[in-house]
Design an enzyme around this catalytic site. Structure first.
Site, mmCIF file in Angstrom:
data_model
loop_
_atom_site.group_PDB
_atom_site.id
_atom_site.type_symbol
_atom_site.label_atom_id
_atom_site.label_comp_id
_atom_site.label_asym_id
_atom_site.label_seq_id
_atom_site.Cartn_x
_atom_site.Cartn_y
_atom_site.Cartn_z
ATOM 1 C CD GLU A 194 3.040 17.414 4.491
ATOM 2 O OE1 GLU A 194 3.589 17.571 3.384
ATOM 3 O OE2 GLU A 194 3.655 17.418 5.567
ATOM 4 C CD GLU A 197 11.015 15.759 3.069
ATOM 5 O OE1 GLU A 197 10.461 15.761 1.947
ATOM 6 O OE2 GLU A 197 10.709 16.579 3.969
HETATM 7 ZN ZN ZN Z 1 5.934 17.186 3.627
#
Ligand code: ZN
Length: 501
Positions: free
Chosen positions: A294, A265
């Protein structure tokens, strides 16, 4: 500045304010809200989201975009104004194509489907949600239909989150990956797994949070412009470029849980905290796509956090902080343990080698469902067959099979999974490029110096926010189009050495 541009900017900032207020309410709901607040919170969130949607389809925005179109053509492609108008146009067209009546129908259906799934999954009750999923597939097809013509029915849904990608582009990419991943998993499975008992020695939640917060502070996560709180399912959220928060969860008997999910995160948050501050409250103050986002989380979690160099940096710190848990553990043992590979049923628990096989299975099933070549009734069986063929694993029940992910039950079917794999592929491509530019990168990581890496990422990726399409951003940052070669080399090199293949 042009008055039309100023007018558009003010309108979009108001929409951004409403969305940010909604994000703050959602964050509170997932962290501190007492249970008694749930009912009103649902209503408040839906009011804010309706107001934001109404504003976003105001015909005046369309007129302003029309008026600005010829002027933007005169401006350089990478100028703030041209990028702003380009992104505003994309958002406006998308919002306008989907009728409000459909949005309401979809959101009503999904909130029922999600509620039923929260009960059906623990009860292992596929039949309880099969009908709802059939309806979701129908609605997903209807949604895609607003964006006709297209080559494949999933294309518009993919384009929402990973602009520029299509089924035709993704299929060969996944096929290439599968070709080397399936045999790699087979080879590794025949080798002994490293010891990892020490990762389960108990450490209090508080101590884990304190430790990992210091690590992400070292990465460059700015606690003056963010904070970390406890939740059930960790996420990153942003209310402005000056307030980018992460959330985490811990299990006393599982060191990896809080540690690696926080690194993940924090990777998302580093991206958002380092977007050009001029983009504040504009459509550019966002990630370029779900795959590019991502890539940043996976880069910090895996390419850095699960590297040998990082384990060397971490080991003396672990030993000083948690002597009872890590006193007898070498950095090589820690490195091997956090890179242990195993065939597992659950995507979110998967290691780096098997992870993309989980994603591929979902991607292929989504395409088949929307094409109509697979019926929802046959989905659990199709799921089992894919797990047998890609991972050589038997799926004992639906709870840890087809019911495991929230995506198909809280959202539409199609376009939700490819970003994970695109992110993995891109994370290795970016890292290879940084290493070429900064040959001493590994030594720096070993010393706990992350500033060179963060600065490179800021200069080549983060600061641009949503200014460029993913393909253009990747080309600008790495000098080549997205390709799997760096990722293949990374996985084969790392796990070949770890498992002596
Ligand atoms: Zn992620």
């Amino acid at each position: 500045m042009n008055p039309h541009f100023q007018d558009l900017r003010t309108r979009l900032a108001e929409i951004d304010d409403l969305r940010s207020a909604g994000a703050l309410l959602s964050w509170d709901q997932a962290t501190y809200m007492p249970p008694g607040g749930a009912l009103a919170r649902g209503r408040q969130l839906s009011t804010l989201s309706r107001l934001a949607h109404e504003k976003s389809i105001d015909p005046r925005i369309g007129e302003l975009l029309e008026a600005l179109a010829p002027q933007v053509l005169e401006l350089p492609h990478d100028s703030f104004e041209a990028s702003f108008v380009r992104q505003a146009r994309r958002n406006f067209d998308r919002s306008r194509r989907v009728p409000a009546e459909f949005e309401a129908r979809l959101s009503d259906h999904l909130s029922v489907a999600y509620q039923k799934w929260t009960v059906a999954r623990p009860a292992n009750d596929w039949k309880a949600v099969q009908g709802d999923l059939e309806k979701t597939v129908e609605l997903s097809r209807e949604l895609a239909g607003f964006f006709a013509p297209f080559e494949h029915i999933v294309d518009p849904l993919i384009d929402f989150s990973d602009q520029g990608f299509t089924v035709a582009k993704l299929r060969p990419l996944f096929a290439e990956l599968r070709e080397f991943l399936v045999p790699l998993v087979e080879e590794i499975a025949s080798r002994p797994r490293p010891r990892d008992d020490f990762l389960r020695r108990p450490i209090s939640e508080e101590q884990q949070f304190k430790f990992v917060n210091e690590i992400v502070r070292g990465f460059g996560y700015d606690f003056e412009r963010g904070r970390s709180d406890k939740t059930h399912h960790p996420f990153m959220t942003k209310f402005s470029l000056g307030d980018v928060r992460i959330t985490t969860r811990a299990r006393e008997d599982n060191f990896s849980e809080a540690f690696f999910s926080s690194l993940h995160e924090a990777g998302h948050a580093l991206y958002e905290q380092n977007i050009d501050p001029r983009f504040e409250a504009t459509p550019l103050a966002d990630g370029a796509s779900s795959g590019v986002h991502e890539a940043q989380s996976r880069l910090w979690e895996n390419l850095v956090g699960r590297s040998r160099a990082f384990s060397k940096y971490l080991q003396p710190r672990l030993q000083a902080e948690f002597p009872a848990q890590f006193g007898d553990v070498s950095s090589d043992e820690f490195y091997a343990a956090v890179n242990s590979v195993g065939r597992s049923l659950i995507r979110t628990d998967a290691d780096e080698v098997t992870y993309n096989l989980h994603v591929m299975i979902r991607f292929e099933l989504e395409c088949a469902l929307l094409e109509g070549s697979l019926q929802v009734a046959d989905l659990p069986q199709a799921w089992r067959e894919k797990y047998k063929s890609y991972l050589n694993i038997e799926v004992p029940d639906d709870r840890d099979g087809v019911l495991q992910d929230v995506h198909w039950f809280g959202g539409t079917v199609g376009g939700a999974f490819q970003g994970y794999t695109l992110g993995n592929i891109l994370s290795a491509q970016l890292f290879e490029r940084v290493r070429a530019d900064e040959p001493s990168l590994d030594e720096q990581i070993e010393r706990g110096e992350f500033n060179t890496l963060l600065t490179w990422l800021r200069d080549h990726v983060y600061r641009y926010g949503a200014q460029f399409e993913p393909s253009e951003l990747v080309e600008r940052a790495t000098g080549s189009a997205l390709g799997i070669e760096p990722y293949r080399k990374y996985l084969q090199g790392k796990f070949g050495a770890l498992y002596q293949l």
